[in-house]
Motif scaffolding. Structure first.
Motif, PDB file in Angstrom:
ATOM      1  N   PHE A 199       9.755   7.296  -4.986  1.00 24.46           N
ATOM      2  CA  PHE A 199       9.942   6.759  -6.334  1.00 24.46           C
ATOM      3  C   PHE A 199       9.250   7.661  -7.358  1.00 24.46           C
ATOM      4  O   PHE A 199       9.835   8.030  -8.382  1.00 24.46           O
ATOM      5  CB  PHE A 199       9.360   5.331  -6.381  1.00 24.46           C
ATOM      6  CG  PHE A 199       9.323   4.723  -7.755  1.00 24.46           C
ATOM      7  CD1 PHE A 199      10.448   4.104  -8.277  1.00 24.46           C
ATOM      8  CD2 PHE A 199       8.164   4.760  -8.526  1.00 24.46           C
ATOM      9  CE1 PHE A 199      10.411   3.533  -9.550  1.00 24.46           C
ATOM     10  CE2 PHE A 199       8.121   4.199  -9.789  1.00 24.46           C
ATOM     11  CZ  PHE A 199       9.245   3.579 -10.309  1.00 24.46           C
ATOM     12  N   LEU A 200       8.007   8.047  -7.071  1.00 23.61           N
ATOM     13  CA  LEU A 200       7.275   8.896  -8.015  1.00 23.61           C
ATOM     14  C   LEU A 200       7.938  10.262  -8.173  1.00 23.61           C
ATOM     15  O   LEU A 200       8.031  10.797  -9.279  1.00 23.61           O
ATOM     16  CB  LEU A 200       5.820   9.072  -7.557  1.00 23.61           C
ATOM     17  CG  LEU A 200       4.869   7.944  -7.938  1.00 23.61           C
ATOM     18  CD1 LEU A 200       3.483   8.202  -7.366  1.00 23.61           C
ATOM     19  CD2 LEU A 200       4.791   7.784  -9.455  1.00 23.61           C
ATOM     20  N   ARG A 210       5.566   4.320  -2.549  1.00 26.70           N
ATOM     21  CA  ARG A 210       5.661   4.823  -3.921  1.00 26.70           C
ATOM     22  C   ARG A 210       5.994   6.312  -4.005  1.00 26.70           C
ATOM     23  O   ARG A 210       6.253   6.836  -5.077  1.00 26.70           O
ATOM     24  CB  ARG A 210       4.341   4.592  -4.667  1.00 26.70           C
ATOM     25  CG  ARG A 210       4.018   3.143  -4.897  1.00 26.70           C
ATOM     26  CD  ARG A 210       2.739   2.921  -5.699  1.00 26.70           C
ATOM     27  NE  ARG A 210       2.494   1.493  -5.826  1.00 26.70           N
ATOM     28  CZ  ARG A 210       1.872   0.747  -4.917  1.00 26.70           C
ATOM     29  NH1 ARG A 210       1.412   1.311  -3.832  1.00 26.70           N
ATOM     30  NH2 ARG A 210       1.725  -0.554  -5.096  1.00 26.70           N
ATOM     31  N   GLY A 211       5.992   7.004  -2.860  1.00 32.36           N
ATOM     32  CA  GLY A 211       6.134   8.465  -2.858  1.00 32.36           C
ATOM     33  C   GLY A 211       7.465   8.961  -3.400  1.00 32.36           C
ATOM     34  O   GLY A 211       7.497   9.754  -4.348  1.00 32.36           O
ATOM     35  N   GLU A 232       0.828  -1.206   0.000  1.00 33.05           N
ATOM     36  CA  GLU A 232       0.000   0.000   0.000  1.00 33.05           C
ATOM     37  C   GLU A 232       0.869   1.265   0.000  1.00 33.05           C
ATOM     38  O   GLU A 232       0.488   2.302  -0.513  1.00 33.05           O
ATOM     39  CB  GLU A 232      -0.922  -0.017   1.222  1.00 33.05           C
ATOM     40  CG  GLU A 232      -2.089   0.921   1.088  1.00 33.05           C
ATOM     41  CD  GLU A 232      -3.071   0.791   2.230  1.00 33.05           C
ATOM     42  OE1 GLU A 232      -3.775   1.780   2.477  1.00 33.05           O
ATOM     43  OE2 GLU A 232      -3.130  -0.274   2.883  1.00 33.05           O
TER      44      GLU A 232
END
Lengths: 110, 154
Positions: free
Chosen positions: B127-128, B124-125, B121
């Motif tokens: 990475f984005l 991804r922060g 969940e």
């Protein structure tokens, strides 16, 4: 930003209006989980009115997808614009979700 | 929004246009959308590509702000997050500063596209931010600062 939920046949359709981000992701999660608890199995989330989605928004979609599957249900996504598609491709979440170009196609796919 | 280029020969040259702004917000995620809108409108004013204004800038800034609010300041209402934005015809530079002790950017960045991470969940922060910006830097300046740079490009 808000979420509207309606039933179309036996499918729960959620429209994401505005952004899906850290500030409102719990609201979407709770609304879908409430429907799941009522026994609903088929869910479609429509992004035609969505601006941008952040990593927490993506995280909630991943979490909902798991919970719906655990209950024997199905989740479809529809109407991602090119920018949102890029976001799903960058994170490879396009491989996890069933994504339809239009709402109609998503509804037919259940 | 008025298109600067559509004003014909009398239009001011875009190359001379520089915008700098500073915004301070309490550690509350409800402020994120408003700050993103302010910065996004500046990018539109200097005619950044529509994709940059609709995707790269909003998502990367939103990530930097939520990290600062949730992890840097631990949502402490007494602590603030400061955002500095500088836009010109070449690039956008954003600095997001919190009152935390900082973190190791490389160590904390996972690859969420790996099979074992795809159903996670979180994670991804950062990475984005790195995917959507040309450069991401972290440094200390009376607190923890993340600097995001996006070249104007096509």
């Amino acid at each position: 930003m808000s979420f509207s939920i309606k039933k179309q046949g036996d499918i729960v359709v959620v429209d994401v209006e505005g952004q899906l981000i850290v500030g409102n992701r719990q609201e979407l999660k709770q609304k879908v989980l409430d429907e799941l608890e009522k026994g609903e199995k088929k869910f479609l989330i429509d992004f035609s009115q969505t601006g941008y989605i952040d990593s927490s928004g993506l995280g909630v979609l991943v979490s909902l997808s798991k919970k719906i599957r655990e209950q024997g249900g199905e989740l479809r996504l529809a109407n991602l614009n090119d920018d949102l598609k890029t976001l799903f491709e960058l994170t490879k979440l396009d491989t996890l979700f069933q994504i339809a170009d239009t709402r109609e196609r998503a509804l037919e796919s259940f | 929004m008025t298109d600067i280029r559509s004003r014909g020969e009398d239009a001011a040259p875009l190359g001379e246009l520089r915008i700098a702004l500073e915004v301070s917000i309490p550690s509350d995620v409800r402020y994120i959308e408003r700050v993103v809108e302010i910065v996004r409108s500046q990018c539109m004013a200097v005619l950044f590509a529509p994709r940059h204004c609709a995707l790269n800038v909003p998502v990367a800034l939103s990530e930097a702000l939520s990290n600062a609010i949730l992890y840097g300041n631990g949502e402490d209402p007494g602590k603030h997050v400061r955002v500095r934005a500088q836009v010109d015809d070449e690039q956008l530079v954003l600095e997001v500063a919190d009152e935390g002790t900082g973190f190791d950017l490389e160590e904390e960045t996972n690859d969420p596209t790996q099979l074992e991470n795809i159903e996670r969940e979180d994670g991804r922060g950062l990475f984005l931010m790195q995917q959507l910006m040309d450069r991401v830097e972290r440094f200390d300046d009376h607190g923890n600062v993340i600097r995001l740079t996006l070249k104007r490009g096509a």
